[in-house]
Write a protein that holds these residues in place. Structure first.
Motif, PDB file in Angstrom:
ATOM      1  N   UNK B 234       0.794  -1.183  -0.030  1.00 59.88           N
ATOM      2  CA  UNK B 234       0.122   0.142  -0.036  1.00 59.88           C
ATOM      3  C   UNK B 234       0.785   1.292   0.090  1.00 59.88           C
ATOM      4  N   UNK B 235       1.676   1.146   0.657  1.00 64.40           N
ATOM      5  CA  UNK B 235       2.830   2.407   0.768  1.00 64.40           C
ATOM      6  C   UNK B 235       3.336   2.671  -0.919  1.00 64.40           C
ATOM      7  N   UNK B 236       3.858   1.554  -1.511  1.00 62.60           N
ATOM      8  CA  UNK B 236       4.363   1.590  -2.777  1.00 62.60           C
ATOM      9  C   UNK B 236       3.182   2.244  -3.649  1.00 62.60           C
ATOM     10  N   UNK B 237       2.130   2.095  -3.490  1.00 65.10           N
ATOM     11  CA  UNK B 237       1.102   2.632  -4.301  1.00 65.10           C
ATOM     12  C   UNK B 237       0.728   4.063  -4.384  1.00 65.10           C
ATOM     13  N   UNK B 238       1.248   4.706  -3.098  1.00 60.30           N
ATOM     14  CA  UNK B 238       1.247   6.030  -2.600  1.00 60.30           C
ATOM     15  C   UNK B 238       2.402   6.897  -3.274  1.00 60.30           C
TER      16      UNK B 238
END
Ligand SMILES: Nc1ncnc2c1ncn2[C@@H]1O[C@H](COP(=O)(O)OP(=O)(O)OP(=O)(O)O)[C@@H](O)[C@H]1O
Ligand SMILES: [Mg+2]
Lengths: 236, 399
Positions: B234-238
């Protein structure tokens, strides 16, 4: 159903025709056979080899069926019954005794004799007691656990008789029951058949080549050219 | 017990007692069923073993980051900006950190190089992996078996045990990879996994030797916990719109092994089925023989009034029983012969990889079913033949 037939296994064949196709050709065996056998009779059927004695017996047993004509035993029209119905009919009303005994070699005497009882709604205990009784009757007390292979021909045929009568059928069909036996054993077997006829009221039809054997029957029919000639009727 | 069951039971019993009369042909049916079961069980347990080996090789607490829309290292690319942004993050992104607070990660590239062993004509293609210093520590089950790890910024390499063994490479030798010479400073073992067929070196050394400045194909990260992967994802997608795939090492290997395992099965099934067809023909022959051997017996009990069904069942059950014996033999042999057997095959990155065959319950069930099917199908036709015996003819012959 059982009682009606067992009281009157009257056999009536009318206008029976039967033939086989042998290498393309139709070979007639019976062209217009009539026969009446009342219940309680003991009939010997004689005749030359190939005259159709076994064929007749097989038709009576419902193993073979006539091409045309009617075949009635008691109230049943065997010629009109399905294969399954005839099998069940055999199981209930008829015992068959074979020339070569046709015992199952891998089953012991008691198991062989028990076979017809498996077709009836009987408990294992009832079956055992019936087998025991019938083995006593044919003089094989204590032989229940033996295997047929170890017995003499006469003894094996007595097992065969025990198997044929264990479910108490009204009608016994025997195809040369003594054909494979020596004189002494043959006489024992024939005595037994006479006993079954006289004392237990079984109707017996016996095919034989042996004139001596025929003497045990109440009457002898000679099969010739597809029809019967009455040969002899017992004095009694 | 209904009369039909009783009849079938006694017919079956009589058949089984009469088996000694047909020993050799019955045995041949048992053996052919056993053979089919062995072959199928062999292939299935090979596929299963391969999967198990690769699945257990991958760690669930190591994440592998791939970019460029691929789930393989080849063709993957991770932009430098993504790595910079990740490293700049100070809050929890699911990745474990060194004492100094930096992320435990390794940027990696793989180049394929030709290695020509001394005296050999043909070269061998092998994977040379450039990695950060943390690279080897983010692989569970890897340890230096001889010498030491490469030092940063040098043309030093460590060589996987299997490859070193195959080429006879020793610590202290130099080999030419690409256009420059490299010094072998150590060897490492990876418990037989695909890594053992690789050469590892410093990332920057590999980049400069093969003109791959600034390139990163994959990123390997030690997760804070095995359950941290969703957080990282989820961090990557931000932080980026670049399509990036973050998978656990375990899943990555599982996906790779899936292909090879399918290939093994794809080869095994048709072979087993073909043999099963042959065995079915054999079973048919065996049971036809059994019916003709028992002609008089069948006709006799049918003359006594036994049903057609009992003639069918007696024969059919005999066939199924023989097949069942074959299945039991086949499974026993498979278990004894295959279970734990060492095998090797081509794994990821074109390296050989070793694994153990495992005869699992699933494998036994499927192979057993195929074996039983031989009896069920091969016995059906003869069983029908048994119900069609012409009684009058059969009774003519001497019992
Ligand atoms: N299933 C069959 N197929 C072809 N021909 C048959 C068949 N059954 C009987 N036959 C023929 O029918 C004729 C009568 O046969 P059957 O067995 O009834 O004679 P039989 O009087 O019992 O003779 P035997 O005294 O030799 O036992 C013979 O010519 C025989 O070859
Ligand atoms: Mg005859």
């Amino acid at each position: 159903m059982t009682s009606s037939l067992n009281h009157d296994p009257y056999i009536s064949l009318s206008k029976i025709t039967k033939g086989y196709k042998i290498s393309g050709d139709d070979v007639p065996i019976f062209s217009n056979l009539d026969l009446e056998i009342p219940g309680g009779d003991f009939v010997a059927i004689m005749g030359p080899s190939g005259s159709g004695k076994s064929t007749l017996l097989n038709m009576l047993a419902g193993i073979d069926r006539p091409d045309t004509g009617s075949l009635r035993i008691g109230t049943s029209r065997l010629d009109q019954m399905s294969e399954a119905a005839r099998a069940s009919w055999r199981a209930h009303f008829m015992g068959i005794i074979f020339q070569f005994y046709n015992l199952l070699p891998m089953l012991n005497v008691a198991e062989n004799v028990e076979l017809p009882l498996l077709l009836k709604p009987l408990s294992a205990k009832e079956r055992r007691s019936r087998v025991e009784k019938v083995l006593d009757l044919v003089g094989l007390t204590g032989r229940a656990r033996q295997y047929p292979k170890l017995m003499s021909g006469g003894q094996q045929q007595r097992v065969g008789i025990a198997r044929a009568i264990v479910s108490d059928p009204a009608l016994l069909l025997c195809d040369e029951p003594t054909g494979d036996l020596d004189r002494k054993s043959a006489d024992e077997v024939l005595e037994m058949l006479r006993f079954l006829n006289r004392e237990l009221g079984k109707t017996i039809i016996m095919v034989t080549h042996d004139p001596q054997a025929a003497l045990y029957a109440k009457r002898t029919l000679h099969l010739d050219k597809g029809n019967f000639v009455e040969e002899r009727r017992a004095a009694l | 017990m209904s009369s039909h069951i009783r009849q079938s039971f006694v017919m079956t019993r009589a058949n089984i007692f009469s088996l000694p009369r047909r020993v050799s042909i019955s045995l041949s049916m048992v053996l052919s069923v056993a053979l089919v079961v062995c072959v199928l069980a062999g292939f299935l347990s090979m596929a299963k073993g391969f999967e198990t080996a690769l699945q257990s090789a991958g760690s669930p607490s190591v994440a592998v980051l791939l970019g460029g829309g691929t789930n393989q290292e080849t063709g993957s690319d991770i932009p430098a900006s993504v790595i910079r942004t990740l490293e700049a993050k100070t809050d929890d992104i699911g990745v474990a950190r060194h004492d100094d607070g930096s992320l435990i990660l390794s940027r990696e590239i793989v180049v394929t190089v030709d290695v020509k062993p001394v005296g050999a004509d043909a070269g061998r293609t092998i994977a040379l992996r450039g990695m950060d210093a943390a690279g080897s520590s983010i692989r569970d089950n890897v340890h230096v078996s001889d010498g030491r790890l490469f030092a940063s910024g040098t043309r030093e390499i460590v060589v996987g045990d299997r490859f070193a063994r195959e080429l006879g490479l020793l610590v202290g030798e130099t080999i030419r990879l690409g256009t420059v010479d490299w010094l072998v400073v150590g060897r490492f073992s990876a418990q037989g996994s695909a890594f053992e067929s690789e050469i590892w070196a410093d990332l920057d050394a590999v980049r400069s030797a093969f003109d791959r400045q600034g390139q990163v194909q994959s990123l390997r990260l030690r997760l804070a916990e095995a359950t941290s992967l969703p957080l990282l994802q989820s961090q990557l997608s931000t932080i980026t719109t670049t399509p990036l795939i973050a998978v656990s090492e375990a899943d990555l290997y599982a996906a790779q092994s899936g292909r090879t395992a399918s290939l093994i099965r794809l080869f095994g099934w048709p072979l087993a089925l073909l043999m099963a067809i042959g065995a079915t023909a054999g079973a048919l022959n065996t049971m036809m023989n059994s019916v003709s051997d028992r002609t008089v017996e069948i006709a006799t009990v049918r003359a006594l009034g036994f049903s057609r069904l009992s003639a069918f069942m007696g024969t059919w059950i005999e066939a199924i029983l023989l097949a069942a014996i074959g299945v039991a033999c086949g499974l026993t042999i498979s278990w004894l012969a295959f279970n734990g057997w060492q095998a090797s095959t081509i794994g990821a990155n074109n390296a050989r990889m070793a694994f153990q065959l495992v005869v699992t319950g699933d494998v036994m069930l499927i192979a057993g079913m195929l074996g039983l099917a031989i009896g069920v199908i091969g016995g059906a036709l003869p069983a029908i033949a048994a119900t069609r015996l012409p009684l009058a003819t059969a009774l003519r012959s001497r019992g």
